[in-house]
Design an enzyme around this catalytic site. Sequence first.
Site, PDB file in Angstrom:
ATOM      1  N   GLU A  85       8.930  16.460  16.293  1.00  0.00           N
ATOM      2  CA  GLU A  85       9.264  16.346  14.873  1.00  0.00           C
ATOM      3  C   GLU A  85       8.385  17.290  14.054  1.00  0.00           C
ATOM      4  O   GLU A  85       7.158  17.187  14.078  1.00  0.00           O
ATOM      5  CB  GLU A  85       9.081  14.909  14.393  1.00  0.00           C
ATOM      6  CG  GLU A  85       9.591  14.697  12.987  1.00  0.00           C
ATOM      7  CD  GLU A  85       9.542  13.242  12.561  1.00  0.00           C
ATOM      8  OE1 GLU A  85      10.464  12.804  11.857  1.00  0.00           O
ATOM      9  OE2 GLU A  85       8.576  12.546  12.932  1.00  0.00           O
ATOM     10  N   CYS A 141      13.027  11.562   7.826  1.00  0.00           N
ATOM     11  CA  CYS A 141      13.102  11.154   9.229  1.00  0.00           C
ATOM     12  C   CYS A 141      14.503  11.366   9.785  1.00  0.00           C
ATOM     13  O   CYS A 141      14.695  11.425  10.999  1.00  0.00           O
ATOM     14  CB  CYS A 141      12.666   9.704   9.395  1.00  0.00           C
ATOM     15  SG  CYS A 141      13.537   8.537   8.342  1.00  0.00           S
ATOM     16  N   LYS A 178       0.855  -1.186   0.000  1.00  0.00           N
ATOM     17  CA  LYS A 178       0.000   0.000   0.000  1.00  0.00           C
ATOM     18  C   LYS A 178       0.892   1.237   0.000  1.00  0.00           C
ATOM     19  O   LYS A 178       1.478   1.596   1.025  1.00  0.00           O
ATOM     20  CB  LYS A 178      -0.918   0.048   1.231  1.00  0.00           C
ATOM     21  CG  LYS A 178      -1.999   1.124   1.102  1.00  0.00           C
ATOM     22  CD  LYS A 178      -2.532   1.618   2.427  1.00  0.00           C
ATOM     23  CE  LYS A 178      -1.809   2.818   2.940  1.00  0.00           C
ATOM     24  NZ  LYS A 178      -1.913   4.049   2.102  1.00  0.00           N
ATOM     25  N   GLU A 188       9.265   1.884  11.435  1.00  0.00           N
ATOM     26  CA  GLU A 188      10.261   2.946  11.276  1.00  0.00           C
ATOM     27  C   GLU A 188       9.500   4.257  11.434  1.00  0.00           C
ATOM     28  O   GLU A 188       8.705   4.628  10.577  1.00  0.00           O
ATOM     29  CB  GLU A 188      10.943   2.853   9.906  1.00  0.00           C
ATOM     30  CG  GLU A 188      11.937   3.961   9.639  1.00  0.00           C
ATOM     31  CD  GLU A 188      13.035   4.028  10.674  1.00  0.00           C
ATOM     32  OE1 GLU A 188      13.364   5.148  11.109  1.00  0.00           O
ATOM     33  OE2 GLU A 188      13.546   2.965  11.079  1.00  0.00           O
ATOM     34  N   GLY A 191       2.204   4.366  14.168  1.00  0.00           N
ATOM     35  CA  GLY A 191       2.946   3.154  14.491  1.00  0.00           C
ATOM     36  C   GLY A 191       2.407   2.451  15.726  1.00  0.00           C
ATOM     37  O   GLY A 191       2.303   1.213  15.769  1.00  0.00           O
ATOM     38  N   GLY A 212       6.189   5.603   9.119  1.00  0.00           N
ATOM     39  CA  GLY A 212       5.296   6.748   9.260  1.00  0.00           C
ATOM     40  C   GLY A 212       5.439   7.376  10.627  1.00  0.00           C
ATOM     41  O   GLY A 212       6.503   7.305  11.253  1.00  0.00           O
ATOM     42  N   SER A 213       4.375   7.964  11.113  1.00  0.00           N
ATOM     43  CA  SER A 213       4.431   8.689  12.375  1.00  0.00           C
ATOM     44  C   SER A 213       4.406   7.733  13.560  1.00  0.00           C
ATOM     45  O   SER A 213       3.926   6.596  13.467  1.00  0.00           O
ATOM     46  CB  SER A 213       3.238   9.643  12.480  1.00  0.00           C
ATOM     47  OG  SER A 213       2.037   8.916  12.678  1.00  0.00           O
TER      48      SER A 213
END
Length: 503
Positions: free
Chosen positions: A388, A287, A178, A253, A236, A231-232
């Site tokens: 972030e 990231c 996806k 990650e 996650g 992703g965030s």
Amino acid sequence: MTLVGTKTFQNYIDGEWVDAASGDTFESTSPADGSAIGAFPKSGPEDVDRAVAAAKTAHEEWRLVPAPKRGEILFRFAQLLAEHKDDLTELMTHEMGKVRAEAAGDVQEAIDMAYYMGGEGRRLFGQTTPSELRDKFQMSVRMPVGVVGAITPWNFPIAIPSWKTLPAIVSGNTVVFKPATDTPALGERYVELFAEAGLPRGVLNIVHGGGSSVGQRLVEHPDVPIITFTGSRETGVAVTKAAADGLKHVHLELGGKNAIIVMDDADLELAVDGIVWSAFGTSGQRCTAASRVIVHERVYDEVASRIVSRVEQMRLGPGWEDETDIGPVINRSALEKIHSYTEIGTREGANLLTGGEVASGNGLDKGFYYRPTVFGDVEAGMRIAQEEIFGPTTALIRVRDLDQAIAVSNGVKYGLSSSIFTDDVNKAFRAMRDLDTGITYINAGTIGAEVHLPFGGTKETGNGHREAGQAALDVFTEWKSIYVDYSGKLQRAQIDTLEGPSS
């Protein structure tokens, strides 16, 4: 691929291009100027179910294909990526917004990964060890697990899919992929080239759509034992919870709040080069971006002045224009979030040295452009130094010595990448030991990982797994220990030894 802007794309399931079951679509547009890229299936759970069923069926045959032969398909895929590098680069400048050089680097990383993981088809190392018993052989081997759900972000739309799908496939798994809804055309092209390389039907499937419909179903599907997600942090955590009932392998990650340390003995010209590249490359949407710069007090003013001077010379514009230094951010939501942190930093009392505004004029109004932003006199506990931002913003923090610099660098919840500029080998080795991150650079920025070493971080950057290198295979395989006793009699480990039974 031609950027026609009116083409309707499809999912790729079991070797066929098909529409979403609902027939609904969504549009991908360029963040640089709003131009149309194409329409893509707005898929739902039923489309995921179909793709998972195809992948599950394909796995039964794919796992039996000799691993060297699986690797040969990856080599062919690498060659096709190389042949189409220019087209993929051009598409990325339009759909994701990267400047051309960085877009080409994204594609090159996938090429490198395909060659590297193709080689794993002739490695996939296990271990052999001596037995404690006579006439007995033992070894461990990696075994494929089954169907992998790969959910990828928009910021590295060719590289990150390669980090996830290639080790999975060469290990003998099959994949339902996806891609991000901001970069579906690049995901589509990735799968097209893999199919052209000769990958059998059902081994790699792509299902377009949103996280709440496609991603959620993929994570919860009982026939998907592995989920790999980038992703965030918040998403996650949600992925982990949704996958928990199935005891799935979950690779995450997540975020980063990376710091570059500049000591008073550093080569300042080199350091500023590294800071500007790390903080503002990909418009800060990495990231591994250097969103903090920790500077020794003796050189703080000079470093700040040099950074501001460099930043104010940078040109914003579409990534496909050769003179562009910084492209757009991905969408309006990102633009608003980045600007909200400028307001937060100002309220916190940080000194806005340059930037801090949405860019306009010269056609920039058509896209999502934010002026590169530098804050000075930042305290380590401020939100702009802790959270972030994921945009072209960096915070300068003054410190008195190396011990304080390391403490400040480690004083965030993330632990992905870190860097130190120093000419003192003793300081460099202390930093290598004491910086609590998965990646540390010496006299270089916080970005630039290579495919043959593990990529990932500590603390809330992830859940301990790594991408790239041989470590990438761990989440996609199960260890099987095999014992072969050729003594012709029953031998009991830990009980029967060469000296006889234990007392």
